[in-house]
Write an enzyme that holds these catalytic residues in place. Structure first.
Site, mmCIF file in Angstrom:
data_model
loop_
_atom_site.group_PDB
_atom_site.id
_atom_site.type_symbol
_atom_site.label_atom_id
_atom_site.label_comp_id
_atom_site.label_asym_id
_atom_site.label_seq_id
_atom_site.Cartn_x
_atom_site.Cartn_y
_atom_site.Cartn_z
ATOM 1 N N ASP A 49 -70.276 -14.246 -45.755
ATOM 2 C CA ASP A 49 -70.324 -14.496 -47.195
ATOM 3 C C ASP A 49 -71.680 -15.107 -47.594
ATOM 4 O O ASP A 49 -71.963 -16.268 -47.283
ATOM 5 C CB ASP A 49 -69.173 -15.456 -47.547
ATOM 6 C CG ASP A 49 -69.096 -15.739 -49.036
ATOM 7 O OD1 ASP A 49 -70.076 -15.489 -49.762
ATOM 8 O OD2 ASP A 49 -68.041 -16.244 -49.470
ATOM 9 N N ASP A 108 -71.547 -9.582 -40.098
ATOM 10 C CA ASP A 108 -70.246 -9.700 -39.432
ATOM 11 C C ASP A 108 -70.519 -9.639 -37.928
ATOM 12 O O ASP A 108 -70.886 -8.582 -37.399
ATOM 13 C CB ASP A 108 -69.356 -8.533 -39.877
ATOM 14 C CG ASP A 108 -68.016 -8.518 -39.157
ATOM 15 O OD1 ASP A 108 -67.850 -9.260 -38.164
ATOM 16 O OD2 ASP A 108 -67.137 -7.743 -39.588
ATOM 17 N N VAL A 109 -70.353 -10.760 -37.235
ATOM 18 C CA VAL A 109 -70.742 -10.779 -35.818
ATOM 19 C C VAL A 109 -69.841 -9.889 -34.952
ATOM 20 O O VAL A 109 -70.215 -9.526 -33.839
ATOM 21 C CB VAL A 109 -70.776 -12.219 -35.236
ATOM 22 C CG1 VAL A 109 -71.840 -13.061 -35.906
ATOM 23 C CG2 VAL A 109 -69.405 -12.886 -35.298
ATOM 24 N N ASN A 127 -70.603 -19.979 -33.125
ATOM 25 C CA ASN A 127 -69.591 -20.819 -33.763
ATOM 26 C C ASN A 127 -68.606 -20.024 -34.625
ATOM 27 O O ASN A 127 -67.499 -20.490 -34.876
ATOM 28 C CB ASN A 127 -70.314 -21.878 -34.620
ATOM 29 C CG ASN A 127 -69.392 -22.566 -35.584
ATOM 30 O OD1 ASN A 127 -68.592 -23.410 -35.202
ATOM 31 N ND2 ASN A 127 -69.461 -22.195 -36.870
ATOM 32 N N TYR A 155 -55.280 -16.463 -30.308
ATOM 33 C CA TYR A 155 -56.447 -17.334 -30.535
ATOM 34 C C TYR A 155 -56.784 -18.099 -29.253
ATOM 35 O O TYR A 155 -57.944 -18.130 -28.821
ATOM 36 C CB TYR A 155 -56.125 -18.314 -31.669
ATOM 37 C CG TYR A 155 -57.199 -19.338 -31.950
ATOM 38 C CD1 TYR A 155 -58.293 -19.029 -32.752
ATOM 39 C CD2 TYR A 155 -57.110 -20.639 -31.435
ATOM 40 C CE1 TYR A 155 -59.278 -19.983 -33.022
ATOM 41 C CE2 TYR A 155 -58.086 -21.589 -31.698
ATOM 42 C CZ TYR A 155 -59.165 -21.258 -32.497
ATOM 43 O OH TYR A 155 -60.136 -22.204 -32.764
ATOM 44 N N LYS A 158 -60.247 -18.003 -26.905
ATOM 45 C CA LYS A 158 -61.082 -19.183 -26.651
ATOM 46 C C LYS A 158 -61.133 -19.503 -25.148
ATOM 47 O O LYS A 158 -62.160 -19.981 -24.649
ATOM 48 C CB LYS A 158 -60.573 -20.379 -27.453
ATOM 49 C CG LYS A 158 -60.698 -20.206 -28.969
ATOM 50 C CD LYS A 158 -62.142 -20.079 -29.422
ATOM 51 C CE LYS A 158 -62.309 -20.213 -30.930
ATOM 52 N NZ LYS A 158 -63.698 -20.134 -31.357
ATOM 53 N N THR A 214 -61.597 -28.757 -41.496
ATOM 54 C CA THR A 214 -62.455 -27.676 -42.021
ATOM 55 C C THR A 214 -61.559 -26.623 -42.687
ATOM 56 O O THR A 214 -60.334 -26.631 -42.497
ATOM 57 C CB THR A 214 -63.243 -26.970 -40.893
ATOM 58 O OG1 THR A 214 -62.326 -26.191 -40.129
ATOM 59 C CG2 THR A 214 -63.986 -27.938 -40.000
HETATM 60 N N1 LIG Z 1 -61.448 -26.766 -37.322
HETATM 61 C C1 LIG Z 1 -60.790 -26.882 -36.178
HETATM 62 O O1 LIG Z 1 -59.788 -27.612 -36.088
HETATM 63 C C2 LIG Z 1 -61.271 -26.145 -34.968
HETATM 64 C C3 LIG Z 1 -60.708 -26.494 -33.740
HETATM 65 C C4 LIG Z 1 -61.133 -25.835 -32.603
HETATM 66 C C5 LIG Z 1 -62.090 -24.854 -32.680
HETATM 67 N N2 LIG Z 1 -62.613 -24.532 -33.902
HETATM 68 C C6 LIG Z 1 -63.617 -23.462 -33.924
HETATM 69 O O2 LIG Z 1 -64.752 -23.919 -34.611
HETATM 70 C C7 LIG Z 1 -65.463 -22.785 -35.127
HETATM 71 C C8 LIG Z 1 -65.861 -23.079 -36.579
HETATM 72 O O3 LIG Z 1 -64.679 -23.131 -37.358
HETATM 73 P P1 LIG Z 1 -64.486 -24.181 -38.548
HETATM 74 O O4 LIG Z 1 -63.449 -25.121 -38.115
HETATM 75 O O5 LIG Z 1 -65.771 -24.699 -38.999
HETATM 76 O O6 LIG Z 1 -63.798 -23.249 -39.639
HETATM 77 P P2 LIG Z 1 -64.432 -22.431 -40.867
HETATM 78 O O7 LIG Z 1 -64.977 -23.378 -41.858
HETATM 79 O O8 LIG Z 1 -63.401 -21.460 -41.276
HETATM 80 O O9 LIG Z 1 -65.674 -21.689 -40.199
HETATM 81 C C9 LIG Z 1 -65.606 -20.448 -39.579
HETATM 82 C C10 LIG Z 1 -66.833 -19.689 -40.029
HETATM 83 O O10 LIG Z 1 -66.899 -18.455 -39.317
HETATM 84 C C11 LIG Z 1 -67.354 -17.469 -40.215
HETATM 85 N N3 LIG Z 1 -66.886 -16.162 -39.764
HETATM 86 C C12 LIG Z 1 -65.610 -15.752 -39.614
HETATM 87 N N4 LIG Z 1 -65.580 -14.473 -39.198
HETATM 88 C C13 LIG Z 1 -66.873 -14.082 -39.090
HETATM 89 C C14 LIG Z 1 -67.491 -12.872 -38.723
HETATM 90 N N5 LIG Z 1 -66.766 -11.799 -38.384
HETATM 91 N N6 LIG Z 1 -68.843 -12.813 -38.726
HETATM 92 C C15 LIG Z 1 -69.588 -13.883 -39.065
HETATM 93 N N7 LIG Z 1 -69.050 -15.056 -39.430
HETATM 94 C C16 LIG Z 1 -67.713 -15.157 -39.438
HETATM 95 C C17 LIG Z 1 -66.771 -17.859 -41.570
HETATM 96 O O11 LIG Z 1 -67.576 -17.454 -42.658
HETATM 97 P P3 LIG Z 1 -67.404 -16.034 -43.406
HETATM 98 O O12 LIG Z 1 -65.954 -15.886 -43.704
HETATM 99 O O13 LIG Z 1 -68.291 -16.122 -44.582
HETATM 100 O O14 LIG Z 1 -67.907 -15.040 -42.441
HETATM 101 C C18 LIG Z 1 -66.794 -19.376 -41.510
HETATM 102 O O15 LIG Z 1 -67.965 -19.904 -42.111
HETATM 103 C C19 LIG Z 1 -64.538 -21.589 -34.958
HETATM 104 O O16 LIG Z 1 -64.952 -20.832 -33.854
HETATM 105 C C20 LIG Z 1 -63.182 -22.223 -34.687
HETATM 106 O O17 LIG Z 1 -62.343 -21.397 -33.915
HETATM 107 C C21 LIG Z 1 -62.233 -25.149 -35.045
#
Ligand SMILES: NC(=O)c1ccc[n+]([C@@H]2O[C@H](COP(=O)([O-])OP(=O)(O)OC[C@H]3O[C@@H](n4cnc5c(N)ncnc54)[C@H](OP(=O)(O)O)[C@@H]3O)[C@@H](O)[C@H]2O)c1
Length: 250
Positions: free
Chosen positions: A35, A59-60, A86, A151, A155, A186
């Site tokens: 986005d 889109d990765v 990430n 998921y 991971k 988040t």
């Molecule tokens: N928050 C938690 O509790 C938590 C816990 C463990 C692990 N994580 C991991 O931390 C990482 C970051 O997540 P977050 O918590 O910061 O959540 P988030 O705010 O939803 O961030 C995820 C980001 O990934 C981007 N994304 C999704 N699909 C994509 C694609 N196909 N290509 C490029 N970008 C893409 C999204 O942006 P767009 O939609 O604009 O592409 C979004 O900015 C993730 O890998 C998640 O699995 C999070």
């Protein structure tokens, strides 16, 4: 030495906090997500550093888009590179359920997206300079729950892949490490789609599961990513760092 941080999923949450922190430390940035509006907002929030900021919607999980991105990256002539894989998506489902589309989507973004990025960026990593890769997995990749099998498996694969890369890339002056966040506030979290009073109740319930008594912030994960990406951890590779308030033990 010119330092470039390439951060996927930088339009929100952990990726945005990570971009802001690298920028504060005067790295050049290449911020990636699907986005463009969210990426532009991240760029606006990077106000404390002097590095250049490049924004590339991509889109990765789409290999040809990642290839196009890489051809633009080579024009930046980076010296030292930190790649932060990430970007991620999360969908829960009952065990034994979740069709092939759900499974494929989870792996396409969470694992293959990181693999595509690595494959395209590797040729840009000149052995004369130190490089690092930080993969953002999850505490669920170490200890799954019944409702998160797709998921969690994606991971867990990322954790294992990190270790293969660390073994294979050390001789090329590339370190590879992994951060496993616990529950972080988040947009990916369902409680952030609840009205404020329900979110407060959810956070209150989650407290009891956390040895440190609260969920994490994106900035707390960013600090660990930055440590593993920077020269502060120059003798660390193959590390799987839980940053989770202790929930992995609970
Ligand atoms: N928050 C938690 O509790 C938590 C816990 C463990 C692990 N994580 C991991 O931390 C990482 C970051 O997540 P977050 O918590 O910061 O959540 P988030 O705010 O939803 O961030 C995820 C980001 O990934 C981007 N994304 C999704 N699909 C994509 C694609 N196909 N290509 C490029 N970008 C893409 C999204 O942006 P767009 O939609 O604009 O592409 C979004 O900015 C993730 O890998 C998640 O699995 C999070």
């Amino acid at each position: 030495m010119k330092k470039l941080a390439i951060i996927t999923g930088a339009g929100s949450g952990i990726g945005r906090a990570t971009a802001i922190l690298f920028h504060k430390n005067n790295w050049d940035l290449l911020i990636i997500g699907r986005d463009p509006v969210k990426l532009a907002e991240t760029k606006k929030l990077c106000i404390h550093g002097s590095g250049q900021i490049h924004v590339e919607p991509c889109d990765v999980g789409n290999e040809s888009q990642v290839k196009t991105l890489a051809s633009k990256m080579s024009l930046l002539h980076p010296e030292s590179i930190a790649l932060v894989n990430n970007a991620g998506i999360f969908k829960n489902h009952q065990v034994g359920e979740g069709g092939s589309e759900l499974w494929l989507n989870q792996f396409q973004v969470n694992l293959f997206g990181a693999v595509f990025m690595l494959q395209q960026i590797l040729p840009l990593m000149n052995i004369q300079f130190p490089h690092s890769i930080v993969n953002v997995a999850s505490t669920l990749g170490l200890r799954p729950t019944a409702e998160t099998s797709a998921y969690s498996a994606s991971k867990a694969a990322m954790v294992n892949w990190t270790q293969s890369l660390a073994l294979g890339l050390g001789a090329k002056n590339i370190r590879v490490n992994c951060v496993c966040p616990g529950i972080v506030d988040t947009p990916i979290q369902a409680f952030n789609r609840q009205p404020p009073d329900e979110k407060s109740k959810s956070l209150e319930q989650l407290k009891s599961l956390q040895p440190l008594g609260r969920v994490g912030t994106p900035e707390e994960i960013a600090e660990s990513i930055y440590f593993l990406a920077s020269e502060n951890s120059r003798w660390t590779t193959g590390a799987i760092l839980s940053v989770d308030g202790g929930i992995n033990l609970a």
